[in-house]
Enzyme design. Structure first.
Site, PDB file in Angstrom:
ATOM      1  N   LYS A  82       0.833  -1.207   0.000  1.00 43.32           N
ATOM      2  CA  LYS A  82       0.000   0.000   0.000  1.00 43.32           C
ATOM      3  C   LYS A  82       0.864   1.252   0.000  1.00 43.32           C
ATOM      4  O   LYS A  82       0.568   2.229  -0.683  1.00 43.32           O
ATOM      5  CB  LYS A  82      -0.935  -0.002   1.220  1.00 43.32           C
ATOM      6  CG  LYS A  82      -2.019  -1.045   1.170  1.00 43.32           C
ATOM      7  CD  LYS A  82      -3.045  -0.891   2.270  1.00 43.32           C
ATOM      8  CE  LYS A  82      -2.470  -1.123   3.649  1.00 43.32           C
ATOM      9  NZ  LYS A  82      -1.993  -2.498   3.862  1.00 43.32           N
ATOM     10  N   CYS A 166     -12.033   1.825  17.246  1.00 33.19           N
ATOM     11  CA  CYS A 166     -10.835   0.983  17.086  1.00 33.19           C
ATOM     12  C   CYS A 166      -9.860   1.037  18.255  1.00 33.19           C
ATOM     13  O   CYS A 166      -9.195   0.043  18.533  1.00 33.19           O
ATOM     14  CB  CYS A 166     -10.102   1.325  15.792  1.00 33.19           C
ATOM     15  SG  CYS A 166      -9.570   3.038  15.643  1.00 33.19           S
ATOM     16  N   MET A 167      -9.733   2.171  18.950  1.00 31.32           N
ATOM     17  CA  MET A 167      -8.689   2.287  19.964  1.00 31.32           C
ATOM     18  C   MET A 167      -9.195   2.632  21.356  1.00 31.32           C
ATOM     19  O   MET A 167      -8.411   2.734  22.295  1.00 31.32           O
ATOM     20  CB  MET A 167      -7.665   3.353  19.542  1.00 31.32           C
ATOM     21  CG  MET A 167      -6.857   2.998  18.315  1.00 31.32           C
ATOM     22  SD  MET A 167      -6.071   1.371  18.402  1.00 31.32           S
ATOM     23  CE  MET A 167      -5.026   1.565  19.827  1.00 31.32           C
ATOM     24  N   MET A 341      -7.040  -4.950  16.884  1.00 27.17           N
ATOM     25  CA  MET A 341      -8.496  -4.912  17.034  1.00 27.17           C
ATOM     26  C   MET A 341      -9.071  -6.139  17.734  1.00 27.17           C
ATOM     27  O   MET A 341     -10.185  -6.082  18.255  1.00 27.17           O
ATOM     28  CB  MET A 341      -9.157  -4.743  15.673  1.00 27.17           C
ATOM     29  CG  MET A 341      -8.818  -3.440  14.981  1.00 27.17           C
ATOM     30  SD  MET A 341      -9.188  -1.983  15.977  1.00 27.17           S
ATOM     31  CE  MET A 341      -7.535  -1.499  16.488  1.00 27.17           C
ATOM     32  N   GLY A 378      -4.491   1.311  13.787  1.00 30.41           N
ATOM     33  CA  GLY A 378      -4.794   1.132  12.378  1.00 30.41           C
ATOM     34  C   GLY A 378      -4.813   2.413  11.582  1.00 30.41           C
ATOM     35  O   GLY A 378      -4.774   2.380  10.362  1.00 30.41           O
ATOM     36  N   GLN A 379      -4.858   3.575  12.248  1.00 28.39           N
ATOM     37  CA  GLN A 379      -4.973   4.848  11.538  1.00 28.39           C
ATOM     38  C   GLN A 379      -3.711   5.685  11.733  1.00 28.39           C
ATOM     39  O   GLN A 379      -3.050   5.588  12.764  1.00 28.39           O
ATOM     40  CB  GLN A 379      -6.197   5.619  12.035  1.00 28.39           C
ATOM     41  CG  GLN A 379      -7.499   4.889  11.747  1.00 28.39           C
ATOM     42  CD  GLN A 379      -8.693   5.754  12.065  1.00 28.39           C
ATOM     43  OE1 GLN A 379      -9.185   6.491  11.207  1.00 28.39           O
ATOM     44  NE2 GLN A 379      -9.184   5.664  13.282  1.00 28.39           N
TER      45      GLN A 379
END
Length: 799
Positions: A82, A166-167, A341, A378-379
């Site tokens: 990516k 998510c966190m 996650m 994840g971000q």
């Protein structure tokens, strides 16, 4: 298995993607080769929370090349598939390039002046019924501007980031253990650990550069152990020395079982625990505080978690539980735990985070390089924006709380707004915020206008029928969406604002290891697309013009007034003048005044310009230089630990420099398979796509490598139902149905009775099926566990 980095990367993607990774990885250590007319600049990657740095090649106002940055400590010149394609994210054919307002059911182009005016008048009509939903993709200045605009301007706490999805459980785990959020360790632990324990995270696909950093040690003759605990086999599994397959939700039991054995064998680190730790458990009503318990009571509470009992609950053989305990019992080893996650998106996510921290504290595997429990994000800025600048509904910048009168007063002082401007009551957490917005006003839906920036809740929220799709047909609800491409969210938007993306604007992110990163605008955005931070400033100024009193500070000046070096005010709310000065720098310098409260000290903006990021706390040295911190709470590296303390948890919730070791029982999932819905359903990501695929599905090499979502199923379960590879199947839960192709023995192999579906495909919205039940403390939803059934879709009859 002795595989080097190139071997790992060759195995980590489908053929088309892998060829690119291998070719680039081989060239990674070199600096960008000079080329006629190409200008190279640094930037962190736009995708995940690893925070890899890239070199961006620009020619004729367009990104034409990407290379891993060899000067970056995070990735050392390497990128994942990516990352090598990140520049193409800017150039999808359907970029949004002008504002659009829904008129007579259709989105119609309008001017920016009209767009800002429409939005401002909606807010002015009912400020208390307005909310902003942003993300861990928002830059630090963008998130800070949102917090100041809502709290300091509108006097509202109705702000949430998608980091709640998510966190949030990682946050509550850190807070209730150490009294402060964010990991104590860093990526250097991957270089020093003797054992890496992956608690349910598929690191090979989700954080491949970090995984290769660990795996590459084997090619140098080192032999670090990899222990993987997971609910399905993944691309990580072939690299594991030991694989522990466990039943969903039973991670709670496994952690308790390991702790029980350490105590039963007398192998816990008694000296470390006695000096640095206390014990705690929840009350009947779960909370961050809980209640104290004695060591003896802790030991008694763990007594039932024998290897036999844990094996019964988890499906993990007793000897594997004992193997894991023997590793934690050894003080000559250094153990790093990571998770993502699997722990966080869990109806007991706070507790499972607590138990992992507690296992490290109980065993003394803490405070040395290679000894750390570390959550991965994840971000790209979940650890710099969402959790730090005050975009969660209950927080103020720098870890302050809206319910704390002293914190409100400090914030009002820095913002120079009247006392009492900041409301003392928290806003709604994410799930409740969207429920209120999607509920008719006459039935208690008291949010009427929502502004979404830098996220796609129309695809990423759980239980989409309830929390997003129900907005359709509610005439008094108004959805404003700042976006780069058409998405599941813009589908229901009433006003769409075209946004600048990544290097089309200035920015700052904060990655998973507390590293703050900076970049400059390199190319112009297409058409009329503009910066998210500018949108907030423009809205604020329009509200000022319309007479909203909150858009002035105590001295009567505009809330976001900015002056140049000559002292003249610059109209940054007017787009032609937005880049007359560096608004990012101004907002960041104001924000960093908040950072010292929780010892998350930030350096001046210009220091980040010089570097590939600095890990906070960053403290100025006697010679004027700025020093980052790798290992928090550890003497010798953390500047705030007292001399001679060794380890000091200086934000201890018990005010005595002690961390809390929590007990939490195993509890069943809120929804489990039954006769009608006999399968577990889990969702997640894939290597090629990032989150909802809004960017990566427009990158041809990535979309070509992974063109569609699918459902993974064990071959024996498929055979019993007469299903074959590639069959179109109907996947159903109590909330809905999705039809997907079946993939048997693909890159992931779930055990019998279990299914897996990635969530990147907007055509196949798996979150119409997910549960949405939340952790009682963090309010984070569980995406990893619900009950499902599956059947072949009958072919259409032939005419």
């Amino acid at each position: 298995m002795n595989l080097d980095r190139r071997d790992f990367l060759r195995l980590s993607a489908l053929a088309a993607a892998t060829a690119m990774v291998d070719r680039r990885a081989e060239a990674a250590p070199t600096s960008p080769a000079p080329a006629a007319g190409i200008r190279w600049q640094k930037a962190p990657c736009r995708f995940c929370g690893t925070g890899c740095h890239v070199q961006v090649g620009v020619q004729n106002e367009k990104v034409v090349a990407i290379q891993g940055d060899p000067e970056a400590e995070v990735n050392k010149g390497l990128l994942c598939v990516k990352g090598y394609h990140v520049g193409l994210a800017l150039y999808g054919q359907d970029r949004l390039t002008q504002p659009q307002l829904r008129k007579n059911g259709k989105l119609t182009p309008i001017s920016w002046e009209e767009a800002i005016d429409v939005a401002a008048r909606r807010i002015l009509a009912a400020p208390d019924k307005f909310a902003i939903y942003s993300s861990g993709q928002s830059t630090i200045p963008e998130g800070y501007a949102i917090s100041k605009f809502l709290r300091g301007g509108l006097g509202s706490n109705q702000t949430e980031p998608n980091a709640r999805l998510c966190m949030a459980s990682a946050v509550t785990g850190f807070l209730s253990t150490y009294g402060v959020d964010e990991p104590a360790g860093c990526y250097d632990d991957l270089d020093h650990c003797d054992v890496l324990v992956l608690w349910g995270n598929n690191m090979a696909e989700m954080h491949p550069v970090l995984f290769s950093r660990f795996i590459d040690r084997r090619s140098r003759g080192e032999k670090p152990l990899l222990i993987e605990l997971a609910t399905r086999r993944t691309r990580t599994t072939p690299f594991a020395d030991h694989f522990l397959l466990f039943k969903p939700q039973s991670d709670l039991a496994i952690l308790n079982g390991v702790a029980h054995l350490l105590l039963a064998w007398g192998k816990h680190d008694a000296a470390f625990v006695e000096k640095y730790c206390s014990f705690r458990r929840d009350t009947e009503k779960p909370s961050l505080a809980g209640q104290p318990m004695s060591f003896d009571d802790y030991k008694k509470a763990l007594a039932e978690y024998t290897p036999a009992r844990v094996s019964e609950l988890s499906g993990v053989p007793a000897e594997q539980i004992e193997l894991l305990a023997r590793l934690f019992a050894r003080r000559d080893l250094r153990i790093t735990s990571t998770w993502c996650m699997g722990f966080n998106q869990h109806t007991r996510g706070t507790n499972v985070n607590r138990l992992c921290h507690g296992l490290h504290l109980l065993s003394g595997h803490f405070g040395r390089p290679g000894d750390a429990p570390t959550s991965l994000t994840g971000q790209p800025s979940a650890c710099g924006t969402a959790r730090e600048v005050g975009t969660l509904c209950h927080t103020l910048p720098g870890g302050r709380l809206v319910e704390n009168a002293e914190h409100r007063a400090e914030t009002e002082q820095i913002w120079n707004v009247p006392a009492g401007r900041i409301a003392p009551k928290p806003g709604y957490h994410t799930a409740l915020m969207w429920e209120k917005f999607c509920t008719p006003t006459d039935k208690g839906g008291d949010l009427r206008t929502m502004f979404v920036q830098a996220t796609n809740p129309g695809q990423s929220l759980p239980n989409l029928h309830k929390l997003f799709r129900a907005k359709k047909g509610l005439e008094d609800k108004f959805l404003i969406v700042s976006e780069v491409y058409p998405s599941a969210t813009t589908e229901l938007a009433d006003l769409v604002l075209p946004a600048a993306l990544w290097v089309e604007k200035n920015g700052m992110f904060g990655n998973s290891e507390r590293r703050t990163q900076q970049w400059f605008r390199m190319v112009p955005p297409p058409g009329q697309a503009r910066d998210d931070a500018w949108m907030i400033l423009a809205l604020a100024h329009r509200l000022l013009e319309l007479g909203h009193p909150g858009m002035k500070d105590r001295d009567g000046r505009f809330l976001f007034a900015q002056k140049n070096e000559a002292g003249a005010e610059v109209p940054v709310w007017d787009w032609p003048h937005y880049y007359d000065l560096n608004v990012d720098r101004a907002l960041f310098e104001e924000y960093r005044r908040f950072s010292a409260y929780k010892h998350k000290n930030l350096a001046p903006y210009d220091e980040y310009v010089k570097t590939r990021g600095l890990r906070w706390p960053v403290v100025q040295q006697p010679d004027g230089s700025w020093r980052e911190t790798k290992f928090r709470f550890a003497e010798g590296d953390d500047p705030f630990v007292k001399k001679g303390a060794g380890v000091q948890f200086y934000h201890s919730t018990t005010k005595n420099d002690r961390a809390q070791i929590w007990f939490a029982p195993y509890e069943k999932a809120t929804e489990e398979p039954d006769q009608e819905f006999p399968f577990w359903l889990c969702t997640g990501r894939v290597l090629e796509h990032w989150h909802t695929g809004t960017m990566t599905r427009r990158i041809a090499p990535l979309q070509g490598a992974m063109p569609s979502a699918y459902v993974e199923m064990h071959r024996d379960d498929a055979a019993e139902r007469g299903l074959r590879n590639g069959d179109l199947v109907a996947l159903r839960t109590r909330r809905g149905e999705v039809r997907l192709p079946l993939w048997i023995d693909g890159r992931g192999q779930p055990p019998r009775g279990s299914l897996f579906v990635p969530f990147f495909d907007e055509r196949l919205l798996i979150n119409e099926l997910t549960l949405g039940d939340i952790d009682p403390i963090s309010k984070e939803p569980d995406y990893k566990k619900c009950a499902a059934t599956v059947a072949r879709v009958a072919p259409n009859p032939q005419p």
